[in-house]
Design an enzyme around this catalytic site. Structure first.
Site, PDB file in Angstrom:
ATOM      1  N   HIS A  86       0.855  -1.175   0.000  1.00  0.00           N
ATOM      2  CA  HIS A  86       0.000   0.000   0.000  1.00  0.00           C
ATOM      3  C   HIS A  86       0.893   1.229   0.000  1.00  0.00           C
ATOM      4  O   HIS A  86       1.611   1.453   0.974  1.00  0.00           O
ATOM      5  CB  HIS A  86      -0.865  -0.041   1.276  1.00  0.00           C
ATOM      6  CG  HIS A  86      -1.907   1.007   1.334  1.00  0.00           C
ATOM      7  ND1 HIS A  86      -3.241   0.757   1.101  1.00  0.00           N
ATOM      8  CD2 HIS A  86      -1.842   2.329   1.594  1.00  0.00           C
ATOM      9  CE1 HIS A  86      -3.939   1.859   1.226  1.00  0.00           C
ATOM     10  NE2 HIS A  86      -3.104   2.829   1.523  1.00  0.00           N
ATOM     11  N   HIS A 140      -0.609   4.280  11.478  1.00  0.00           N
ATOM     12  CA  HIS A 140       0.639   5.042  11.368  1.00  0.00           C
ATOM     13  C   HIS A 140       0.582   6.296  12.224  1.00  0.00           C
ATOM     14  O   HIS A 140      -0.489   6.760  12.621  1.00  0.00           O
ATOM     15  CB  HIS A 140       0.885   5.433   9.906  1.00  0.00           C
ATOM     16  CG  HIS A 140      -0.144   6.357   9.334  1.00  0.00           C
ATOM     17  ND1 HIS A 140      -1.437   5.998   9.090  1.00  0.00           N
ATOM     18  CD2 HIS A 140      -0.069   7.651   8.940  1.00  0.00           C
ATOM     19  CE1 HIS A 140      -2.116   7.006   8.572  1.00  0.00           C
ATOM     20  NE2 HIS A 140      -1.306   8.020   8.478  1.00  0.00           N
ATOM     21  N   GLU A 168      -3.013  15.728   9.279  1.00  0.00           N
ATOM     22  CA  GLU A 168      -3.968  15.346   8.244  1.00  0.00           C
ATOM     23  C   GLU A 168      -5.363  15.864   8.584  1.00  0.00           C
ATOM     24  O   GLU A 168      -6.015  15.370   9.495  1.00  0.00           O
ATOM     25  CB  GLU A 168      -4.020  13.820   8.101  1.00  0.00           C
ATOM     26  CG  GLU A 168      -2.677  13.155   7.881  1.00  0.00           C
ATOM     27  CD  GLU A 168      -2.774  11.631   7.810  1.00  0.00           C
ATOM     28  OE1 GLU A 168      -3.901  11.099   7.873  1.00  0.00           O
ATOM     29  OE2 GLU A 168      -1.715  10.973   7.718  1.00  0.00           O
ATOM     30  N   HIS A 189      -6.236  14.426  12.208  1.00  0.00           N
ATOM     31  CA  HIS A 189      -5.233  13.625  12.888  1.00  0.00           C
ATOM     32  C   HIS A 189      -3.956  14.432  12.876  1.00  0.00           C
ATOM     33  O   HIS A 189      -3.289  14.537  11.844  1.00  0.00           O
ATOM     34  CB  HIS A 189      -5.045  12.277  12.174  1.00  0.00           C
ATOM     35  CG  HIS A 189      -6.280  11.436  12.192  1.00  0.00           C
ATOM     36  ND1 HIS A 189      -7.076  11.267  11.089  1.00  0.00           N
ATOM     37  CD2 HIS A 189      -6.882  10.739  13.196  1.00  0.00           C
ATOM     38  CE1 HIS A 189      -8.100  10.486  11.396  1.00  0.00           C
ATOM     39  NE2 HIS A 189      -8.017  10.153  12.663  1.00  0.00           N
ATOM     40  N   HIS A 198      -3.010   6.735  14.145  1.00  0.00           N
ATOM     41  CA  HIS A 198      -4.374   6.474  13.693  1.00  0.00           C
ATOM     42  C   HIS A 198      -4.352   5.406  12.603  1.00  0.00           C
ATOM     43  O   HIS A 198      -3.299   4.963  12.170  1.00  0.00           O
ATOM     44  CB  HIS A 198      -5.071   7.749  13.221  1.00  0.00           C
ATOM     45  CG  HIS A 198      -4.393   8.443  12.087  1.00  0.00           C
ATOM     46  ND1 HIS A 198      -3.196   9.118  12.227  1.00  0.00           N
ATOM     47  CD2 HIS A 198      -4.736   8.571  10.785  1.00  0.00           C
ATOM     48  CE1 HIS A 198      -2.851   9.635  11.069  1.00  0.00           C
ATOM     49  NE2 HIS A 198      -3.753   9.308  10.167  1.00  0.00           N
TER      50      HIS A 198
END
Lengths: 331, 331, 331, 331, 331, 331
Positions: free
Chosen positions: D187, D230, D236, D260, D266
């Protein structure tokens, strides 16, 4: 400070500023006025370097690294952390002062202008070493972190017998500035008049530019020759050493100052607009004048004393009131 | 190639060059002359981009991305690898050609000149897309690795129906060049006349500069106004589109060319020196002229055909013979 | 060289190259084939680093800094100036070799792809230190300035007992390559498959890129999925380790190679074009294949032996012969 | 402001911010909601440029340089210092607004992705010039130094008849975003979804990134496909234009937002974790959704009104409560 | 050249070189020897700057910009394109000459060493302006494109009355070099002795470094103090002005030279190795010596005359013959 | 916090700082003292990385990525955002702590010192992965935005089973520092003792430098060997791990600290000056000492508690009181 009159420190008057002293960015703009030499008193600015633009009277800068005599039309820079006294060899003085917290002033990278334009290295003059062997009580005033602090010494701090290096005070005569401009048509950006620049980390966006409008020829064909109407990312603090500035037909006097802050629209006054729009465009010598700008990338915040000063011009924008609408119907 | 006359490829004449085609540095300088359009023939240069400087006659550049019509006073660039044909819409043509092996030509970083001087982006014109739906035998000539190679196609290679991007042919009219120069005193470096530059990996040292000497005002006070005597790290290949170049009182004609190689001393001819030394310095309009230079950081090697050409001027340095000694005894 | 068979040095076959060994730019492309280990013989390349791409058979690289075993699907790099022998632990070997004269191969700066895409640092493996305490006559062959030189030693040069630093041989398994591609529409530039790059002084223009076409999903909607028709500033040397390359429906075999030089137009063969134009676009897994490219910014010059090789494919461009004209009249 | 309803200025609601307006770094995040066009009122932001992300309703941006119509799914940017009015051509509107004090948004340097991925230059649309010849009293509201200032004009400030340059408003349709992602396994970092970036002086550490999560294919093999757990150096701020965000099985609605902050751990909610851990990994089209992030290198400070808002979700972290311990004893 | 003896031009002897004169990279290494001043003859090198390292006898460099007197222990540089004559104020002279085609020599960026180490700006001396008012026939020899060309003048070319700028000849006394080295343990890279560097486009990889081994203290504890055994990416041309070089116990005489080309292994001779391995490590002053290196990033190609010279040392590598094997069995 | 004694968090004592936590520039300087391990309590700093300089007692840093044991003479860094607990394996501890808000500490670019001087990469040690499978209530204290926040967890946050990457805690033993200094004459800038640097956007002007004064040889001839008198643009915070600092004959004890802020003049005390001025200059080993500096480009503001601490030395400047005037009349 019982002596009659005011020395350089007494007469400092802060007008505006931006950035941050503690992290060394931005500038402050001060006016200075003095009628007395600093005797047994010394100054040192740990926050920034000082660019002097005398408007009235010659100043003697007696620095740790030697003396510089600076008359109107000349400018001088004392680096951060260098002790000095301001002396008045020929009477009262007045002028503008740019305190630069950011990168030291330097010549702009001149690009296609090449090695023979604008200000040239060889015209910047450093002092010859000199010292005071003076054993008596003096006061040293230091600007540090935005405050002034005083210390008592039993000797003069100007006790440097010799030096080498390039961290030195210097002066420059603006008459040596090789003015570059259009020799065809159109009106270049005033950045073309840059004498010194304090670069930021972003190329093209200065922490501070010192820009002059000295005597020069105007020969632009098919051109509106005064500065155009514009908004500028740079904030423009303008002063006048002598003569008349060509975008202001009236109302801007030597020793005065204007501030057009970042993204504030401005341009010639209505009278200048009318005259320039109708002028016949022969070669014309602009002479007997020296205006200048301290430009900076961020908004400049005026001080309270400046905003509330009785001599502030309240109707400054009246110069544009008589501008008239210019839309015309298409046939 | 039995047809009467010579097309663009037939009439190419290589004069000088430097650098290395295989590793893509340096330039070649060619002259072109043609009296016939390229019909059923196409050209593509895989070695470098081509800067056309027409001196006589208008050329039609029919490119994969569309057509450009380029008259004397205008210049055009066809990028490396773009197929095109040169057509002659109005008779015979002649001109200069700079084949640039290095970085693509671009506008110089203008520094303090700012966003309103020299050549401006908006005056560079790209072609509108156009294509040929032509099914017949044609020849495509490709320059690759310094050689010319021909291939037969059964259709026109100009078969691009539409495009987007910025890797395109373009043209520029030098009349749009905003000329900048001294408006006070002294004579700036001719780099101030840079239209396009092919930068090298070293800032300030171009693989190639295209520099023009267009109509402009001279107002320098207390100044020797023609180019000064100098040695240059750049090699200077000069041509003349029309009019008279101001450092050569005589002997430099449109279509001619001079080469002052790297570190070769040169300057005005004796007649120009005498006249300029005695001239009264009023504003003066230099008009009706267009000279130019291809400058390059390395020595340019002339070709054998250029060195042995019967029309080469053998006594070129005679223009300086009558310069006289100027030492004067101190009183 | 009396022993039967050919070791790695014997079997080297140079195909093409560019740049300049003496000033360390460009690459050479070799094929290697061997059926005998190097015994009592060692190789060192002072001209460039060596990127091994095995196509048949596993090679053992016994280097000064320790051994690496490299099978097809893996690649390995031996830095300039490191002595080594190529051993054949499991029979005859064949493969591609990129000799890189320029900056050492490194991971590309990945930009928005971030820290979890393409090749990752942790998958590159260095050897554990090992040495030979061997006192007998051996031969060390050095490539220096484009020539091979041999010297006789009385001991093995692989006498390094331990080491630290990062100038080391390494290997990489392409199965660890996290393939990135379109997950919406359109076909990205194959630069998105870059494993290693030898940067030049110009960002975006590599001295050499090592690019792979490994197993991956194709999901582009409304898209012609094979490589498009293009001309490239980069020269593309392509090889095939196993499987089928998706722009060539036939005629490209493992161990084969193609060269599309700078600015040479190319694209899918006619059969591929027809099939892809008609395909229904469901998600599709391309599997069981590993093609790769050595790309380089300059034209690659094939060697005489390569141009004259009997196995060279003379009718390579026949694959495009059956492409048909696609112009359609506007209604 | 006696008229019924709220125009764009009335309905601004500031959520969070960082950096410093006066020295031009950082961003502010606002929500906008309006049910009335700005009539005889204009806005200009001297502090930063404005990135509009409409969530409900189409907005008409009538700017000095011409009009832009922007619907949900599209985004638009108005540069610092450009006057404009927000009109509502089709009823009430709602959306997100990023006020960028730092470097202007630009396309990210795409690295190995090359010239055909993510957002492409040609899909950004500038307005055609247009002007208002309106002679009546209007109000111009300027944001300057973090405050709003109003001035009365006797004419519309949208009186620009024509323009050239590249300092212009623009819009972009996210449907043109060529989404890149894994086509093998694993990912990638969401930076791979960057549409626009406001770079800082540190490469790789943006003042602000505008990142979208548009429709796309998921084909990662052997992979946990939702975003991983992470901590991020970037803060963010996430919003949702329509559809469902794939890391939140429930509870994140269009018009909602999450923050975040820098170095806050999170990841997917428990339900998403469970489902993705058990999913069979066939190609899957994520469709009918558009989430986005404003990312910034520094912590974002929520405003008091945001922290105290009754609609703030107090139990946001409950989504992770049901995650269970996964340690397993080694056999 | 009928006069008895040889002047500087007559006595030049080229030893090795690399790079390319026409594209200005690399260096050439020459030896000079003269027993006669250049009278009525002048030299100018258009290919590169000249670094003089006198080994015997003082030279007088009479340049366009004034005279420099340079004795053994001092070095001097004459820039590309500056005319000069070499005079012998005190008898025959001999020395080394580095002709630098690349970027001009400059001080290295000193990093953590800071502003008070290695060579300091203030110790580089420029000449005072001086001129010859000489009206008689002279010869000017120019090196241009690798060849020597002669021209007859009717006056001395040293007719520059004054100058300003920084493109000037200069000299430096190596006794002013502040030597930096280990004051704890271990042996630093000899780059720490860099006096001047001609940088390439790659930081850390010089076109040429001028490195000296002057008198200094050795205090490294637990350390093998002579240079270690190594292969170097740089090619090392070494000379000796006077004294003994500390890695060669014997066989290296003043005026001699050695070349260890790129990636060639080398190190102390066997005697030095034995002595240093057994030495007790008290502080030790290395005195009365001055060796130096011209280092360059590419292989240096020796000239044919150098390779075939009767005085070339054929058994140079004998100094390592007596080194013995040092493997020891682990207990 | 009912347990007896103070753990690492309890015993933190902030001394001074500069820059801005929210925009991540500058540093804070803390002292730590603890007599109890952190049990069931963890710390994480989201504002900056932490550089530990133990002065008394060994600390155990139990981090998410594994444990590090750090004794006086060693230093360690825990990156921003990594959770850890400080344990006391051998009793009470005390030390200095630099909290670095700016760019992460890294090795300085060493310039001419090359690859074998100062601190070497291989001597920095990362922890082996380790984890706690602990299911009970613990407290995690986070520093975020300058404040401390506590959260209750039901398990240990040190639950990372394995890791890869380079964002890791590390330690370094200063005994491995290869000290470089003058081996001829003069006194270099202390930047030559830089172990780690947090660079700013301006080369040469660090956000923070960690500089040590370890055991070393002094061999400077004709030299005043202690630090000279100077003003520094960097602010110097100095501490002492053990032994005696060579510019302070007395009065500076292990665990103590001094701050010489930007542009504040300072230098050796009078006794040191007198002794060094009269010393005979034989090689001298400075041994049994470890002083260090945290240097930073901006002024450091002491905290109120530091300024008002009873143990602050009020007469610090008395050490210079007995310096005497040194002017001498010229004969």
């Amino acid at each position: 400070m019982p002596a009659a009159g005011a020395d350089f420190i007494d007469g400092l008057y802060t007008v505006a500023g931006n950035g941050d002293i503690r992290t060394r960015s931005g500038i402050a703009v001060h006016m200075y006025a003095a009628n007395r030499s600093m005797t047994d008193r010394y100054f040192v600015d740990a926050d920034g370097e000082l660019l002097f633009v005398p408007e009235q009277g010659t100043i003697g800068l007696r620095t740790e690294l030697g003396p510089l005599t600076v008359a109107p039309g000349e400018v001088a820079v004392v680096p951060r952390g260098i002790r000095f006294a301001v002396e008045l060899p020929s009477g009262p003085v007045r002028g503008y002062l740019c305190e630069n917290f950011g990168a030291a002033f330097t010549l702009p990278e001149r690009g296609p202008i090449g090695a023979n334009g604008l200000a040239n290295e060889r015209d910047f003059l450093a002092p010859a070493a000199a010292f005071q062997d003076r054993q008596r009580g003096v006061q040293v005033v230091q600007k540090f972190g935005g405050n002034l602090w005083a210390a008592d010494y039993d000797h003069s701090p100007l006790d440097v017998v010799g030096w080498h290096g390039n961290y030195v005070p210097y002066k420059y005569d603006t008459a040596n500035f090789m003015v570059i401009g259009t020799i065809s048509f159109d009106h270049p950006d005033p950045s073309i008049f840059t004498v010194l620049t304090s670069p930021s980390e972003l190329p093209g966006l200065a922490n501070a530019d010192f820009v002059i409008f000295p005597p020069r020829w105007l020969v632009g064909e098919d051109t509106f020759r005064p500065p155009w109407y514009h908004r500028n990312i740079m904030s423009e603090f303008m002063g006048l050493v002598h003569g008349v500035y060509d975008a202001k037909a009236e109302g801007f006097l030597p020793g005065g100052a204007s501030l057009h802050n970042t993204f504030t629209s401005h341009g010639p006054d209505a009278e200048t607009f009318a005259r320039a729009s109708a002028a016949e465009l022969a070669p014309q010598k602009v002479d007997g004048t020296l205006a200048f700008m301290f430009e900076s990338r961020w908004m400049m915040i005026p001080t309270r004393q400046a905003m509330q000063a009785p001599h502030r011009q309240d109707d400054y924008d009246a110069i544009w009131k008589t501008l008239t609408r210019s839309f015309r119907a298409l046939a």
